[in-house]
Write an enzyme that holds these catalytic residues in place. Sequence first.
Site, PDB file in Angstrom:
ATOM      1  N   SER A 150      51.348  43.153  40.665  1.00  0.00           N
ATOM      2  CA  SER A 150      52.086  44.555  40.503  1.00  0.00           C
ATOM      3  C   SER A 150      52.964  44.177  39.147  1.00  0.00           C
ATOM      4  O   SER A 150      52.617  43.863  38.203  1.00  0.00           O
ATOM      5  CB  SER A 150      52.861  44.848  41.639  1.00  0.00           C
ATOM      6  OG  SER A 150      53.230  46.302  41.569  1.00  0.00           O
ATOM      7  N   ASP A 302      53.242  50.765  36.358  1.00  0.00           N
ATOM      8  CA  ASP A 302      53.124  49.408  36.334  1.00  0.00           C
ATOM      9  C   ASP A 302      51.793  48.738  36.092  1.00  0.00           C
ATOM     10  O   ASP A 302      50.669  49.495  35.999  1.00  0.00           O
ATOM     11  CB  ASP A 302      53.670  49.090  37.862  1.00  0.00           C
ATOM     12  CG  ASP A 302      53.011  49.114  38.899  1.00  0.00           C
ATOM     13  OD1 ASP A 302      51.906  50.150  38.818  1.00  0.00           O
ATOM     14  OD2 ASP A 302      53.225  48.413  39.946  1.00  0.00           O
ATOM     15  N   ASP A 304      49.425  47.245  37.744  1.00  0.00           N
ATOM     16  CA  ASP A 304      48.252  47.311  38.470  1.00  0.00           C
ATOM     17  C   ASP A 304      48.063  48.838  38.882  1.00  0.00           C
ATOM     18  O   ASP A 304      47.190  49.348  39.888  1.00  0.00           O
ATOM     19  CB  ASP A 304      48.352  46.522  39.866  1.00  0.00           C
ATOM     20  CG  ASP A 304      49.335  46.841  40.974  1.00  0.00           C
ATOM     21  OD1 ASP A 304      50.418  47.289  40.320  1.00  0.00           O
ATOM     22  OD2 ASP A 304      49.100  46.833  41.979  1.00  0.00           O
ATOM     23  N   ASP A 306      50.085  51.277  40.463  1.00  0.00           N
ATOM     24  CA  ASP A 306      50.225  51.774  41.656  1.00  0.00           C
ATOM     25  C   ASP A 306      51.603  52.530  41.796  1.00  0.00           C
ATOM     26  O   ASP A 306      51.809  53.208  42.754  1.00  0.00           O
ATOM     27  CB  ASP A 306      50.106  51.015  43.015  1.00  0.00           C
ATOM     28  CG  ASP A 306      50.871  49.686  42.884  1.00  0.00           C
ATOM     29  OD1 ASP A 306      51.468  49.759  41.823  1.00  0.00           O
ATOM     30  OD2 ASP A 306      50.575  48.755  43.730  1.00  0.00           O
TER      31      ASP A 306
END
Length: 571
Positions: A150, A302, A304, A306
């Site tokens: 993340s 961010d 990734d 999400d």
Amino acid sequence: MIYIEPKTLDRVNVWLTPTFDKKTQLTVKEMIANDPQGLEESFYKSLAFGTGGMRGVMGVGDNRINKYTLGKNTQGISNYLKRSFPSEILKVAIAFDCRHNSATLAKVVADVFSANGIEVFLFSDLRPTPELSFAVKYLDCHCGIVLTASHNPPEYNGYKVYWKDGGQLVPPQDNEIIAEINNLEYSAINFRADENLIKYIDTNVDEAFANASLKNGSYNTPKQAKENLKIVFTSLHGTSITMIPKVLEMAGYSNTQIVTEQAKPDGDFPTVVSPNPEEPEALKMAIELAEKSNADIVIGTDPDCDRLGIAVRNNEGKMTILNGNQAMAIKTYFLLQQWKSQNKINGKQFVASTIVSTPMIEKIAQKFDVEYKQGLTGFKWIAKMVKDFPQLDFIGGGEESFGFMVGDFVRDKDAVTATLLACEIAAQQKAKGNTLYDYLTEIYNEVGYYKEHLISVTKKGKKGAEEITNIMTSLRDNTLVTIAGSKVIRVEDYASSEAKNIISSTSEILDIPKSNVLIYYTEDGSKIAARPSGTEPKIKFYISVKTLEKKGAMQKLQQKIEAIITDLKLG
């Protein structure tokens, strides 16, 4: 001379056996000779699953992300899948982000699954995490894995596990799988891939996910309103560049500028201190571009994809960042307005949030006569609610850490659909002569003014973990009587599952899984939560204050927050 405990040395010696490759053994030997502190940090414990799966620094050792720790995870999951679905052809989906070694580690994970006779769908290149959640259900898989850390620093990587419903692991599967992994020796890992069982996926799943995002994130915004909205978007060197510009274009948003310096995926995240949209610095370049181009809204995700940060123009016309609670309130309120206008609210719907997020969401739900559900931090708990209450329609849910989930076609926070939703709201408001900031003010006027503040204290390594434990122990053993002059009236301890009513001297059982969280409520409506992070070496303090007074509300609330920070010595 650093003292290393015998148990740690036992762990080290295992890594010097032929089970591990010669390069790994040599690295361990070099650490023994030259870096005893690093050796201690790398081996004193095994990496554990936290709020968002398993995350850690990359390197050798039980407390590091590497082919062996992830191989052991994957072998354990393989064993569990075989036992759980003995008569089925097992299938898993695997995705990875932009981080160093993510592609390599994803192939290691695919190899181990295939070596165990499990069919693997492996994305051919980096993809957003929510697309993996979608792919698990779309491809009818039993399990999904994404290699990501993340928004953690560049030296980190991670391993998130999803189950058949597309949500992350929750009880009872999580504890059962963890027990399976812990009972394994490294020598039990089967790395011998069966390449015939590994299938590479890309465009077909991409198109299906994009269309599903479009369906769930679009709300009858006129074509002209979409074209008039000026958007600045940054992927912060992450995976969202592969999907969000495409979805916005498909939806009809033709006036989107991309921060080109941050568009290329790069695990070093060279233009930011931290690739976390919760940090104002991360959106600095995007906001500067927005000011130059007179844009209406800034979106930053961010690595990734999400979480998303949103900046809009305030009453003075300057770009200002909405915090996660404000963004969640805007999206929740808008969704409920849409459902109400379509006469779809009939008492069989719910929205959801978490115990450390703003109480404002519950107030919004009450206004629309929709059920409100609350869970622990992490979207796996919201996904579990969707699974546990199939008789109810899930409208949307979020948490303070910049995540939001629209409907249940993805069972995790999803910056792709949430970005489209934010643009739909902004475009409709602009068509009325308003901004998202104006819309937020309207919501405050309806349900009361709330303001939140998050303080994160970083405590790295073994010593830091001990300090965090001591802080939580002290908060439990020395119960506060007042906070910033307001009497404490309720204390919720999720580690013991007990809520104490200080006024009546009674207690009740908290019907939520145990977690290391402590929450204080005060007479003036303030809420203060303390919680060690499940994904970073931090302890977090969540402060929420409220008032029904409209005049000078935000200034008064800020003063109240500052008083709490001073009283608790968090400044």
